[in-house]
Design an enzyme around this catalytic site. Structure first.
Site, mmCIF file in Angstrom:
data_model
loop_
_atom_site.group_PDB
_atom_site.id
_atom_site.type_symbol
_atom_site.label_atom_id
_atom_site.label_comp_id
_atom_site.label_asym_id
_atom_site.label_seq_id
_atom_site.Cartn_x
_atom_site.Cartn_y
_atom_site.Cartn_z
ATOM 1 N N ASP A 30 -40.034 35.157 -6.193
ATOM 2 C CA ASP A 30 -39.279 33.854 -6.718
ATOM 3 C C ASP A 30 -39.183 33.588 -8.141
ATOM 4 O OD1 ASP A 30 -37.855 31.644 -6.311
ATOM 5 O OD2 ASP A 30 -39.585 30.820 -5.144
ATOM 6 N N GLU A 72 -36.487 33.124 -13.992
ATOM 7 C CA GLU A 72 -35.190 32.775 -14.786
ATOM 8 C C GLU A 72 -35.834 31.907 -16.230
ATOM 9 O OE1 GLU A 72 -34.286 31.892 -10.408
ATOM 10 O OE2 GLU A 72 -35.898 30.989 -11.855
ATOM 11 N N ASP A 108 -31.728 27.834 -3.929
ATOM 12 C CA ASP A 108 -32.157 26.302 -3.044
ATOM 13 C C ASP A 108 -30.923 25.755 -2.972
ATOM 14 O OD1 ASP A 108 -34.552 27.296 -3.817
ATOM 15 O OD2 ASP A 108 -34.869 26.376 -5.588
#
Length: 756
Positions: free
Chosen positions: A445, A448, A510
């Site tokens: 996950d 970024e 998401d």
């Protein structure tokens, strides 16, 4: 204002033995005119092409006449792949593999022909011709095989006073290439983008971001890779931010602006996307085929809070006869679990890890575990990592902190520096005990959050570091799995950049639990497949937002059941029994349908790995000459032979769905109804079905699925049934679950084949 220089003329050109070109070009300082549309230089009006006879020609505020030089290199990677590299005159030739995007810059020997005249330099192979006009500089790339213009610089386009509105190329702190689009040319790709599939009219900033959903205009997995219906794919080989302006600011112009001082671009000529992607993945690599269990049903929630809770979910799935292969565990397995991963297992919540995994395995379920590449100062491992130099440094030499991701407190999170071999090895070795205990896959996950001004251990320039960070992060974890287990690795990554397709899989981030979120998710997957081809999935039901309705949960599950990978996940429950008896029954049937198609999914995965193609395919991929099919982003193909028409609705009643059917004959997999394309069709469908069409001429391998099926392991020794559609004939080739190839004659539609 930063000075910009437009490329004006070739002053020197040398062609090497293989047909590669090194040229010196004079550039000239340019500025926008007072109208902010055209560009002016300090040259004479005649040299600039200004319309001096215009009766209302305004005063021209010309800049001083200043020149610099740049180097242009044209190199052949293959007969149908050309590299165009523009650098400052004093820059050394750059290795195309320096950013880790390109892995094989010259996959085949090439001998190009060259011709030089006073007007132009022409380089050509049997597939591609590149023409460099000397003065004024212009670039033209053509497909010799089809006679089509692939790429033409846009310097000839002018505003009314004769000023160029899109100079062929400009250099400075950023480098811009302007291309003139054909009258019907459409542009697709640029990574996982959640807007319309065809990008004409859009301006995209290609920068890896925590996109905060699918509707905020950002992207988790952008890529400076695009397709043109003119017949080519292009890659800007960079880690820098790239802005793609596709007829947004200037009609008929594709502007590519790279936020660094060079342009390194590969152009792959391919009359259709499948040929172009094959060429692209020869340069950038291809991902492996994961184990069969990857294609089963994945289930998760943010968050399960204990081993007992997860084990109970597994038992309930078995009691209700819902097949499942993987349960996913989000951050509650950590002791310090808010934007931190230090691999310290929380025994208070989940007990002994090996015993917990073994308990799931007794239910026929594998475990997926969450991670991210950030460290909280509250972690016991933070001092160890900082002292060893494993963390990213900022421009002043201190410890960098993540950027542009909200934090739940005031503690700065640090990032692991994957360009440091010792830090990479340290991170990788912390996965080994988990793998030894039976953990099957890691959800990689985030990634970024690298800030802009950093010092990486390997000296990667700061402007390239941010976008390359997720590529390196996912590579480190994928390689750790492969090296320690000896099997094809699998991660479940959110962030990515060009080249990330080598490290499957990625998921769509998401999404909001709305019809709009589902719609955007499909668009993201289709765009991803055209520029980051491989394995992709999404959070069935969306991750956040309004309370998920039973109708949308079912519709999203139908979409997910025929996606490359199938995972239900969200902030709130995604278990099938959470949405009522009707939803449970329908969802269970669709999950079983997916398992029955496991042999087909296996074939598509092997085909994709062999050729560098996506499993989920836009209609534009399979039908590039169909002008009505190219822009369709409301349906998709799973492989080449099954077309899926999701229903975007949260209604539990009947819904009318209009959809486009491409050329040929098609049969609905569920009803047997026949369709003929090309043309629009409409169906009224209840909650239990969506249109799923099989192409004529196909032999579709399936397995029988009964109520007792637990997971994909139960199917590995099951007999396959081959279903012939629409006059299928001849010999059809398949790959068994053990990797053995075999053939089936289409004439025997009832043939059953057993693969151990």
């Amino acid at each position: 204002m930063t000075d910009r220089f437009l490329l004006r003329e070739v002053t020197e050109a040398v062609v090497g033995e293989g047909g590669d070109l090194v040229a010196r070009l004079r550039t000239v300082l340019c500025r926008r005119g007072a109208d902010a549309v055209g560009y002016l230089t300090g040259e004479s009006p005649a040299e600039q092409g200004i319309e001096t006879t215009m009766p209302n020609l305004p005063e021209l505020d010309t800049p001083p006449l200043r020149s610099t030089e740049v180097t242009l290199r044209v190199q052949w990677a293959a007969a149908d792949v050309v590299r165009i590299l523009v650098q400052s005159a004093d820059a050394a030739e750059q290795d195309a593999t320096r950013y880790g995007i390109v892995v094989d810059p010259r996959p085949e020997p090439v001998h190009a022909k060259a011709e030089q005249t006073d007007e132009a330099i022409t380089l050509s192979t049997e597939a591609v011709r590149v023409t460099i006009e000397r003065h004024p500089f212009a670039l033209l790339v053509e497909d010799v095989r089809t006679g089509r213009v692939l790429m033409r610089s846009a310097g000839r386009l002018r505003q009314v006073a004769g000023l160029p509105i899109a100079p062929a190329m400009m250099v400075g702190e950023t480098t811009t290439l302007n291309l003139e689009l054909g009258a019907d040319e459409q542009v697709l790709g640029f990574g996982e983008q959640f807007g319309r599939l065809v990008k004409n009219g859009q301006r995209l900033t290609l920068r890896v971001e925590d996109a905060l959903g699918t509707g905020a205009g950002m992207a988790y997995k952008p890529a400076p890779v695009w397709h043109s219906t003119a017949g080519y794919l292009a890659l800007v080989n960079t880690g820098a931010t790239v802005v793609a302006d596709v007829e947004h600011s200037r009609a008929g112009v594709l502007g590519i602006e790279s936020h660094c001082g060079e342009l390194d671009m590969f152009v792959i000529a391919g009359p259709a996307p499948r040929q172009a992607l094959t060429g692209y993945t020869r340069l950038t690599g291809r991902g492996p085929v994961p184990p069969p269990w990857a294609f089963g049903y994945w289930l998760g929630r943010c968050r399960y809070h204990s081993s007992e809770q997860m084990t109970e979910v597994g038992r309930r799935m078995r009691e209700l006869d819902v097949p499942v292969d993987i349960l996913h565990l989000d951050p509650d397995w950590l002791i310090v679990d808010r934007l931190n991963c230090d691999f310290l297992w929380n025994t208070d919540r989940f007990g002994d890890r090996k015993e917990f995994v073994a308990g799931l395995q007794e239910l026929g379920i594998r475990l997926s575990v969450w991670e991210l590449p950030y460290l909280d100062p509250a972690s016991p491992r933070y001092p160890e990592a900082a002292e060893a130099g494993h963390l990213v440094h900022d421009a002043e030499g201190g410890t960098a902190r993540i950027a542009n991701t909200p934090v739940p407190d005031d503690r700065p999170r640090a990032l692991v520096d994957f360009t440091n071999p010792a830090a990479r090895a340290w991170w990788q070795q912390m996965h080994r005990p988990f793998l030894d205990d039976g953990v099957a896959v890691f959800k990689t996950d985030f990634g970024e959050g690298l800030p802009d001004q950093v010092r990486l251990a390997d000296g990667t320039p700061a402007e390239h570091a941010h976008n390359l960070y997720p590529l390196r992060y996912n590579a480190a974890v994928s390689d750790a799995i492969a090296e320690h287990t000896g099997r094809a690795p699998l991660v479940w990554g959110r962030s990515g950049w060009a080249g990330s397709h080598r490290y499957p899989a990625q998921w769509g981030g998401d999404a909001e639990s709305t019809v709009s979120g589902m719609r955007a998710t499909l668009r993201g997957g289709l765009s991803h497949g055209l520029s980051m081809p491989g394995l992709w999935g999404h959070d069935i039901g969306g991750f956040f937002g309004p309370e998920l309705t039973p109708g949308l949960y079912v519709r999203w599950t139908q979409f997910g059941a025929l996606s490359p990978l199938m995972r239900a996940h969200g902030l709130r429950p995604r278990e099938p029994w959470a949405f009522g008896e009707e939803a449970l029954e329908v969802v269970r049937n669709w999950i079983r349908l997916r398992y029955s198609l496991l042999p087909y999914l296996w074939q598509v995965a092997h085909e994709s790995a062999r050729h560098g193609w996506p499993l989920m395919r836009a209609l534009a991929f399979e039908f590039p000459e169909d002008e009505l099919a190219v822009p369709r982003d409301d349906a998709f193909l799973l492989g080449s032979d099954i077309m899926v028409v999701p229903v975007f609705s949260d209604d539990t009643g009947e819904v009318e769905r209009r959809f486009y059917v491409p050329d040929g004959g098609w049969t609905d997999l569920l009803t047997g109804k026949r369709y003929t394309g090309p043309g629009m069709h409409a169906e009224t469908v209840g909650l239990d079905r969506i249109p799923v069409l099989v192409r004529d001429g196909v032999v579709l391998p399936r397995v029988d699925v009964d109520a007792g099926l637990r997971n994909t392991d139960d199917l590995l020794a099951a007999p396959w049934t081959f279903h012939a559609y629409g006059g299928a004939s001849g010999t059809h080739r398949f790959v068994g679950f053990d990797g053995t190839p075999f053939e089936v004659e289409a004439g025997d539609a009832s043939v059953r084949h057993h693969r151990a």
